[in-house]
Motif scaffolding. Sequence first.
Motif, mmCIF file in Angstrom:
data_model
loop_
_atom_site.group_PDB
_atom_site.id
_atom_site.type_symbol
_atom_site.label_atom_id
_atom_site.label_comp_id
_atom_site.label_asym_id
_atom_site.label_seq_id
_atom_site.Cartn_x
_atom_site.Cartn_y
_atom_site.Cartn_z
ATOM 1 N N VAL A 1 -11.787 -17.620 0.883
ATOM 2 C CA VAL A 1 -10.958 -16.533 1.405
ATOM 3 C C VAL A 1 -10.117 -15.995 0.252
ATOM 4 N N ALA A 2 -9.819 -14.691 0.299
ATOM 5 C CA ALA A 2 -9.013 -14.066 -0.753
ATOM 6 C C ALA A 2 -7.722 -13.508 -0.159
ATOM 7 N N ILE A 3 -6.635 -13.644 -0.921
ATOM 8 C CA ILE A 3 -5.355 -13.053 -0.540
ATOM 9 C C ILE A 3 -5.069 -11.910 -1.511
ATOM 10 N N LYS A 4 -4.853 -10.711 -0.975
ATOM 11 C CA LYS A 4 -4.619 -9.530 -1.802
ATOM 12 C C LYS A 4 -3.190 -9.043 -1.623
ATOM 13 N N THR B 1 -3.311 -7.710 -7.035
ATOM 14 C CA THR B 1 -3.610 -9.109 -7.356
ATOM 15 C C THR B 1 -4.431 -9.750 -6.240
ATOM 16 N N SER B 2 -5.479 -10.467 -6.614
ATOM 17 C CA SER B 2 -6.317 -11.182 -5.646
ATOM 18 C C SER B 2 -6.297 -12.673 -5.980
ATOM 19 N N ILE B 3 -5.934 -13.477 -5.014
ATOM 20 C CA ILE B 3 -5.844 -14.927 -5.216
ATOM 21 C C ILE B 3 -6.912 -15.598 -4.364
ATOM 22 N N VAL C 1 -10.353 -11.878 4.120
ATOM 23 C CA VAL C 1 -9.414 -11.252 3.193
ATOM 24 C C VAL C 1 -8.075 -11.114 3.914
ATOM 25 N N ILE C 2 -7.016 -11.641 3.311
ATOM 26 C CA ILE C 2 -5.674 -11.559 3.886
ATOM 27 C C ILE C 2 -4.829 -10.656 3.005
ATOM 28 N N GLU C 3 -4.299 -9.592 3.577
ATOM 29 C CA GLU C 3 -3.453 -8.669 2.829
ATOM 30 C C GLU C 3 -1.979 -9.026 3.048
ATOM 31 N N VAL C 4 -1.257 -9.141 1.946
ATOM 32 C CA VAL C 4 0.163 -9.507 1.989
ATOM 33 C C VAL C 4 0.975 -8.388 1.338
#
Length: 262
Positions: free
Chosen positions: A90-93, A98-100, A128-131
């Motif tokens: 999973v990616a956090i954007k 920035t993508s973690i 994908v989780i957008e913060v």
Amino acid sequence: MFNHPKFWPAFSSLDLSMTLWEKAFAEVTDYLFGHPIPPVPSPSPSPSSSSSSSSTTKTLSSSSSQAHLDGQSFSVTNSHLLSSGEFSDVAIKLDDGTSIQCHCSILARNPVLYKMLTSGMRESRDKVIEVHDTTPATFHILLEFIYTCTLSSKSGGMSKEDLLELIDLANMYQEPNLVSMCDGLLMSKIKPMSSDFLPGTQIPDLWAQVGQYDLPTVKRYIIRCACSEMPHSLCKALDFKNLESLFNRELRAYMTDALTKG
């Protein structure tokens, strides 16, 4: 069919101790999840198999040490997974692009992220989780806490404003233990170097920033600073146990009025 007597000699000669593959699987599982698999109880090996089993164990231990699989703690292992992105799913954007790369199984330890990943929301489908509304450095400290249950060493260099942002973020993601860990650290940032108390002009605004959070050390300090600004007779008349509950009303109103007149 294996109950037939003709198979008994074959089974009696087997070494029922933990096999090489079982040992390797246990160590890899310990490396990935921090939860070692207990060895399966088995009869004592025969003298002939004891020496071969001993040499196999030494070989396995040596290779495991070289691969950094043996002796890794939970926090070190998970910190490595976060920094390397290995096995991520999973990616956090963040707002700045920035993508973690992260891991659903570890993010699920957090109640807010767990709901995002399991309730059929877009995040659970797209992985994908957008913060929004946070800096990469601050959010990364939150992630390190979720992964390792420890406060990042980078937090020591944070300013008061950055710490308040981290506390707000931890509160938003329902991490009360992280908020508590920031208590003493924030205290070191707000206490003046040349005085025991804050200037009276800073007290109302600082309380407005921290009053809603579980920061007992900081809040007690602010209350002591407020008391130092008040007449001794008024401090003596107030019940100190109820002083914090009074702060949002009478005490803050008194401070604001006194500062305005002064």
